[in-house]
Write a protein that holds these residues in place. Sequence first.
Motif, PDB file in Angstrom:
ATOM      1  N   SER A  97      -7.281  12.514 -10.882  1.00  0.00           N
ATOM      2  CA  SER A  97      -7.589  13.174 -12.153  1.00  0.00           C
ATOM      3  C   SER A  97      -8.858  14.003 -12.078  1.00  0.00           C
ATOM      4  N   ARG A  98      -9.724  13.719 -11.122  1.00  0.00           N
ATOM      5  CA  ARG A  98     -11.013  14.418 -11.067  1.00  0.00           C
ATOM      6  C   ARG A  98     -10.882  15.892 -10.709  1.00  0.00           C
ATOM      7  N   PRO A  99      -9.970  16.316  -9.775  1.00  0.00           N
ATOM      8  CA  PRO A  99      -9.891  17.739  -9.482  1.00  0.00           C
ATOM      9  C   PRO A  99      -9.586  18.572 -10.725  1.00  0.00           C
ATOM     10  N   CYS A 100      -8.721  18.075 -11.598  1.00  0.00           N
ATOM     11  CA  CYS A 100      -8.354  18.827 -12.786  1.00  0.00           C
ATOM     12  C   CYS A 100      -9.492  18.826 -13.803  1.00  0.00           C
ATOM     13  N   ARG A 101     -10.204  17.704 -13.924  1.00  0.00           N
ATOM     14  CA  ARG A 101     -11.216  17.580 -14.964  1.00  0.00           C
ATOM     15  C   ARG A 101     -12.523  18.269 -14.580  1.00  0.00           C
ATOM     16  N   LEU A 102     -12.903  18.153 -13.302  1.00  0.00           N
ATOM     17  CA  LEU A 102     -14.203  18.669 -12.920  1.00  0.00           C
ATOM     18  C   LEU A 102     -14.119  20.029 -12.237  1.00  0.00           C
ATOM     19  N   ARG A 103     -13.096  20.236 -11.439  1.00  0.00           N
ATOM     20  CA  ARG A 103     -13.030  21.479 -10.686  1.00  0.00           C
ATOM     21  C   ARG A 103     -12.334  22.575 -11.494  1.00  0.00           C
ATOM     22  N   ILE A 155       0.803  -1.218   0.000  1.00  0.00           N
ATOM     23  CA  ILE A 155       0.000   0.000   0.000  1.00  0.00           C
ATOM     24  C   ILE A 155       0.839   1.273   0.000  1.00  0.00           C
ATOM     25  N   VAL A 156       1.800   1.369   0.914  1.00  0.00           N
ATOM     26  CA  VAL A 156       2.435   2.659   1.190  1.00  0.00           C
ATOM     27  C   VAL A 156       3.207   3.228   0.004  1.00  0.00           C
ATOM     28  N   PRO A 157       4.093   2.476  -0.671  1.00  0.00           N
ATOM     29  CA  PRO A 157       4.842   3.099  -1.769  1.00  0.00           C
ATOM     30  C   PRO A 157       3.941   3.663  -2.861  1.00  0.00           C
ATOM     31  N   SER A 158       2.932   2.898  -3.281  1.00  0.00           N
ATOM     32  CA  SER A 158       2.023   3.385  -4.327  1.00  0.00           C
ATOM     33  C   SER A 158       1.297   4.642  -3.866  1.00  0.00           C
ATOM     34  N   HIS A 159       0.841   4.624  -2.630  1.00  0.00           N
ATOM     35  CA  HIS A 159       0.137   5.784  -2.089  1.00  0.00           C
ATOM     36  C   HIS A 159       1.037   7.014  -2.089  1.00  0.00           C
ATOM     37  N   LEU A 160       2.279   6.869  -1.651  1.00  0.00           N
ATOM     38  CA  LEU A 160       3.189   8.012  -1.573  1.00  0.00           C
ATOM     39  C   LEU A 160       3.519   8.555  -2.963  1.00  0.00           C
ATOM     40  N   VAL A 161       3.657   7.668  -3.936  1.00  0.00           N
ATOM     41  CA  VAL A 161       3.919   8.123  -5.303  1.00  0.00           C
ATOM     42  C   VAL A 161       2.759   8.969  -5.816  1.00  0.00           C
ATOM     43  N   VAL A 162       1.538   8.501  -5.611  1.00  0.00           N
ATOM     44  CA  VAL A 162       0.366   9.225  -6.123  1.00  0.00           C
ATOM     45  C   VAL A 162       0.175  10.549  -5.397  1.00  0.00           C
ATOM     46  N   LEU A 219       0.733  14.388  -6.954  1.00  0.00           N
ATOM     47  CA  LEU A 219      -0.324  15.394  -6.931  1.00  0.00           C
ATOM     48  C   LEU A 219       0.146  16.655  -6.215  1.00  0.00           C
ATOM     49  N   ALA A 220       0.838  16.508  -5.087  1.00  0.00           N
ATOM     50  CA  ALA A 220       1.334  17.671  -4.350  1.00  0.00           C
ATOM     51  C   ALA A 220       2.338  18.457  -5.183  1.00  0.00           C
ATOM     52  N   LEU A 221       3.222  17.758  -5.893  1.00  0.00           N
ATOM     53  CA  LEU A 221       4.187  18.439  -6.752  1.00  0.00           C
ATOM     54  C   LEU A 221       3.492  19.183  -7.886  1.00  0.00           C
ATOM     55  N   LEU A 222       2.441  18.581  -8.438  1.00  0.00           N
ATOM     56  CA  LEU A 222       1.686  19.230  -9.508  1.00  0.00           C
ATOM     57  C   LEU A 222       1.045  20.525  -9.021  1.00  0.00           C
ATOM     58  N   VAL A 223       0.425  20.470  -7.850  1.00  0.00           N
ATOM     59  CA  VAL A 223      -0.228  21.660  -7.301  1.00  0.00           C
ATOM     60  C   VAL A 223       0.814  22.733  -6.968  1.00  0.00           C
ATOM     61  N   ALA A 224       1.948  22.315  -6.401  1.00  0.00           N
ATOM     62  CA  ALA A 224       2.998  23.276  -6.055  1.00  0.00           C
ATOM     63  C   ALA A 224       3.591  23.918  -7.309  1.00  0.00           C
ATOM     64  N   ALA A 225       3.835  23.103  -8.341  1.00  0.00           N
ATOM     65  CA  ALA A 225       4.392  23.638  -9.580  1.00  0.00           C
ATOM     66  C   ALA A 225       3.421  24.596 -10.251  1.00  0.00           C
ATOM     67  N   ALA A 226       2.126  24.268 -10.215  1.00  0.00           N
ATOM     68  CA  ALA A 226       1.122  25.157 -10.793  1.00  0.00           C
ATOM     69  C   ALA A 226       1.083  26.485 -10.045  1.00  0.00           C
ATOM     70  N   ALA A 227       1.221  26.425  -8.723  1.00  0.00           N
ATOM     71  CA  ALA A 227       1.202  27.659  -7.928  1.00  0.00           C
ATOM     72  C   ALA A 227       2.407  28.535  -8.270  1.00  0.00           C
TER      73      ALA A 227
END
Length: 314
Positions: free
Chosen positions: A304-310, A95-102, A106-114
């Motif tokens: 993927s939903r935050p980017c597509r819907l929000r 569980i943990v490695p996959s969770h941390l990657v995802v 996502l956190a890096l994407l939001v930070a880079a966008a900011a």
Amino acid sequence: MTVGEATTQAPVRIARGGWLDVLRFVAAALIILYHFREAAPVALGEVHPVFDRGYLLTNFFIIDSGYVLARIYGDGFAGRTIPLRSYVRQRLLRIVPSHLVVIGTLALLVAAAALAGIAPSNPQWFDWGQLPAQALLMQAYGVPGGQGWNAPTWTLSALLGCYLLLPWICRALWRLGPGTVVVGAVVLLLVADWASRSWLGDPLFRLPLRFGFVRALPLFLLGMAAALMGARRYVAPRWAGRVGLAAMAGFVVAQAIGDLALISLILLTILIWAAGALPVARPSRLIEQLGLMAFAMFLTNEVSRPCRLRGWSG
């Protein structure tokens, strides 16, 4: 087959590439449909209320996890032949490695966008204060945080606690008769639901994520009870198939009638038990891969939903 012949048969061992993997993949696909239901030309909830009952699919995965792990490890834990350290390590690595990657991506994407001056149009779903509890998978134990981001990971948080309790539960329950354990698990589910409604103001199966472990444990135990029955009582495949079809039909009828959640959860448990009682004579590689995909689908679809819907505004 005579009664005497039936009692000499050994219960079917669960295997990859069969009906359990089919159910897991279908449930994961329906979870994606649930998360994107508002993006349809007509909101799916307006077509039928069943499309707004995604909590049943999440609860399915919790029950299924209890069933599968108890079938795999139950006898070994009861006989104290499986090293606990090895088991815990295996579960964490699952569980943990996959969770941390995802969540890290996502956190890096939001930070880079900011940094680029691009902000999400619904920033409340990307509150940095909510991220630590979610990243550490602590949000299902009353730790503040966990809203937004990859919110469905509360299930993983709750299941980690169930996984750690599994060896001790098996040692206690595997000494009892399967009928006793099944009845006890159903009674516990009903009592827990009553207590949840009385003290927390919500039915057990829809508790908010901060009570995630409280919500998950009775359902996980229900799956474990079905596993003990499956491991101890042989049922002819033709009867397992009939019971499974009857449980599926009953589930459809229950959803057509209304929000009969507790009945639906019990029917889903019977369906899982029936699928596990069907022998996998010719395992399908495709079905096995679809079953393995279910976890990835569950873990990534919300990202993927935050980017597509929000949407994002710049």
